[in-house]
Every structure is written in structure tokens, then in C-alpha cells.
Design a protein around this motif. Structure first.
Motif, PDB file in Angstrom:
ATOM      1  N   LEU A 116      -5.877 -36.452  -2.184  1.00  0.00           N
ATOM      2  CA  LEU A 116      -6.501 -37.735  -1.886  1.00  0.00           C
ATOM      3  C   LEU A 116      -7.705 -37.541  -0.955  1.00  0.00           C
ATOM      4  O   LEU A 116      -8.790 -38.070  -1.203  1.00  0.00           O
ATOM      5  CB  LEU A 116      -5.489 -38.689  -1.250  1.00  0.00           C
ATOM      6  N   LYS A 117      -7.509 -36.786   0.094  1.00  0.00           N
ATOM      7  CA  LYS A 117      -8.594 -36.550   1.057  1.00  0.00           C
ATOM      8  C   LYS A 117      -9.787 -35.857   0.403  1.00  0.00           C
ATOM      9  O   LYS A 117     -10.937 -36.218   0.674  1.00  0.00           O
ATOM     10  CB  LYS A 117      -8.088 -35.709   2.237  1.00  0.00           C
ATOM     11  N   MET A 118      -9.532 -34.884  -0.434  1.00  0.00           N
ATOM     12  CA  MET A 118     -10.618 -34.170  -1.116  1.00  0.00           C
ATOM     13  C   MET A 118     -11.414 -35.142  -1.991  1.00  0.00           C
ATOM     14  O   MET A 118     -12.645 -35.134  -1.969  1.00  0.00           O
ATOM     15  CB  MET A 118     -10.077 -33.004  -1.947  1.00  0.00           C
ATOM     16  N   SER A 119     -10.721 -35.964  -2.742  1.00  0.00           N
ATOM     17  CA  SER A 119     -11.379 -36.932  -3.609  1.00  0.00           C
ATOM     18  C   SER A 119     -12.207 -37.927  -2.791  1.00  0.00           C
ATOM     19  O   SER A 119     -13.368 -38.198  -3.105  1.00  0.00           O
ATOM     20  CB  SER A 119     -10.325 -37.666  -4.442  1.00  0.00           C
ATOM     21  N   LEU A 120     -11.608 -38.461  -1.727  1.00  0.00           N
ATOM     22  CA  LEU A 120     -12.306 -39.447  -0.907  1.00  0.00           C
ATOM     23  C   LEU A 120     -13.487 -38.847  -0.159  1.00  0.00           C
ATOM     24  O   LEU A 120     -14.509 -39.514   0.037  1.00  0.00           O
ATOM     25  CB  LEU A 120     -11.336 -40.100   0.076  1.00  0.00           C
ATOM     26  N   TYR A 166     -13.902 -43.893   3.916  1.00  0.00           N
ATOM     27  CA  TYR A 166     -13.019 -42.738   3.761  1.00  0.00           C
ATOM     28  C   TYR A 166     -11.676 -43.007   4.452  1.00  0.00           C
ATOM     29  O   TYR A 166     -10.611 -42.853   3.859  1.00  0.00           O
ATOM     30  CB  TYR A 166     -13.686 -41.486   4.344  1.00  0.00           C
ATOM     31  N   ALA A 167     -11.729 -43.447   5.700  1.00  0.00           N
ATOM     32  CA  ALA A 167     -10.506 -43.713   6.468  1.00  0.00           C
ATOM     33  C   ALA A 167      -9.726 -44.887   5.881  1.00  0.00           C
ATOM     34  O   ALA A 167      -8.503 -44.809   5.728  1.00  0.00           O
ATOM     35  CB  ALA A 167     -10.856 -43.981   7.929  1.00  0.00           C
ATOM     36  N   ASP A 168     -10.424 -45.956   5.550  1.00  0.00           N
ATOM     37  CA  ASP A 168      -9.754 -47.140   5.010  1.00  0.00           C
ATOM     38  C   ASP A 168      -8.992 -46.836   3.727  1.00  0.00           C
ATOM     39  O   ASP A 168      -7.891 -47.332   3.519  1.00  0.00           O
ATOM     40  CB  ASP A 168     -10.759 -48.259   4.733  1.00  0.00           C
ATOM     41  N   GLU A 169      -9.562 -46.000   2.883  1.00  0.00           N
ATOM     42  CA  GLU A 169      -8.933 -45.730   1.590  1.00  0.00           C
ATOM     43  C   GLU A 169      -7.753 -44.765   1.693  1.00  0.00           C
ATOM     44  O   GLU A 169      -7.004 -44.618   0.734  1.00  0.00           O
ATOM     45  CB  GLU A 169      -9.984 -45.276   0.576  1.00  0.00           C
ATOM     46  N   PHE A 227      -1.919 -44.885   1.376  1.00  0.00           N
ATOM     47  CA  PHE A 227      -1.073 -43.698   1.268  1.00  0.00           C
ATOM     48  C   PHE A 227      -0.286 -43.490   2.561  1.00  0.00           C
ATOM     49  O   PHE A 227       0.938 -43.320   2.548  1.00  0.00           O
ATOM     50  CB  PHE A 227      -1.920 -42.455   0.954  1.00  0.00           C
ATOM     51  N   ILE A 228      -0.978 -43.534   3.675  1.00  0.00           N
ATOM     52  CA  ILE A 228      -0.332 -43.318   4.973  1.00  0.00           C
ATOM     53  C   ILE A 228       0.750 -44.372   5.207  1.00  0.00           C
ATOM     54  O   ILE A 228       1.874 -44.036   5.598  1.00  0.00           O
ATOM     55  CB  ILE A 228      -1.382 -43.330   6.106  1.00  0.00           C
TER      56      ILE A 228
END
Length: 174
Positions: A138-142, A153-156, A160-161
């Protein structure tokens, strides 16, 4: 490598240097503000072995009384931190260091819901390879789709979190 230029989002592979840097910074902080501190925690993705991260060391400082944070402003400024105040993020004093930014401090009162969530999410990632892999993807994609928008980036990542925290019964405020 440490440092994330303003308004940029990129990830770098995890390195043991982040742990060493946290331990060194923790000692410096403890020496300057120790009488107010309950504990100092390494949080965020740099605290999770094997997880790519923005190259910023996130630190959670736990204090007995929220207003003790006011007493830590000058000592932390002496260590190169700028004070962002208490209105940027809920229920915390926020400090940051460097340009490009290398460190962030989130200072919470013991028992804060936000501190508990930070620690529980970190521990979940440390102890569950499947969730860590999902979060990494997820982080890589965002980071690719929001290279110049750290807020998006953080909001999306939030859904998940929150879904992980909802499954963890230890996220209740103490």
C-alpha cells in the motif's frame, strides 16, 4: 539516509541505521528532558525491521501530564527541534527537526488513545509478516501516486491502519 524534503514523498528500504539513530537521539532527548519523561518510543515505519519508510525517525515521548510538554520546548529547541505546537495533531505536542526533515516527535500524555494506537500498530507490523507485506505494498503504491502530497499519502493509509487497529483489542484508552 535520513531526510525528507518538504512536500515530497518517497520511501527507502529499511536500514539498521534507523534503529541506531533512534537510540542515539533517545539518549540526547533523555539527557535534556528526562525529569518530564515516562518513556521514549521509536514509532512509525522506521521502527519496523524490513519495512520501507519515508526517511524520518518518528519518536513518541510519553509524559505524565500533558502540560509538562510546555517545559520540554526549550530543551528540545536546544537539540535542534522546532516546536509545531499542540494544534497540528490531536492531543499531542509536535516537534520536528531538520530541513530536509529528519526527526519528528509526537509527545503524548500517558494513556493517550493516540499513543496506544501508535504503539499497537507498530507492534502489529513487527509481529505479523502478512500485515507488514500488505502495508508495504500500500505504501509503495501511494508513494508513487502522491509523490508531492504528503497529506494525501497519509490520509489514504488511514483506512488500512484503522482496520488493523479495530481488530486489535489493545487499542483502548487506559
Amino acid at each position: 539516509m535520513l531526510g525528507l524534503p518538504k512536500d515530497e514523498v518517497f520511501l527507502v528500504p529499511w536500514t539498521e541505521d534507523w534503529t541506531k539513530d533512534f537510540l542515539s537521539e533517545r539518549k540526547r532527548i533523555q539527557n535534556k528532558t528526562g525529569k518530564f519523561i515516562v518513556d521514549i518510543h521509536h514509532i512509525g515505519s522506521t521502527s519496523v525491521r524490513g519495512l520501507s519508510a519515508k526517511p524520518i525517525i518518528d519518536i513518541a515521548i510519553e509524559i505524565n501530564n500533558f502540560y509538562d510538554g510546555d517545559q520540554c520546548v526549550t530543551p528540545l529547541k536546544d537539540l535542534g527541534y522546532s516546536y509545531g505546537g499542540v494544534n497540528i495533531l490531536p492531543d499531542r505536542h509536535y516537534f520536528y527537526k531538520g530541513e530536509p526533515r529528519t526527526h519528528q516527535i509526537h509527545m503524548y500524555q500517558t494513556g493517550s488513545k493516540f499513543l496506544i494506537e501508535q504503539l499497537n500498530f507498530r507492534d502489529c507490523l513487527r509481529n505479523n509478516d502478512k500485515i507488514k507485506r500488505e502495508y508495504q505494498e500500500l505504501k509503495m503504491s501511494l508513494s508513487e501516486s502522491h509523490k508531492h502530497n504528503k497529506h494525501k499519502y497519509a490520509d489514504e493509509k488511514t483506512n488500512f491502519i484503522n482496520s488493523i487497529l479495530a481488530k486489535n483489542p489493545n487499542t483502548k484508552e487506559k
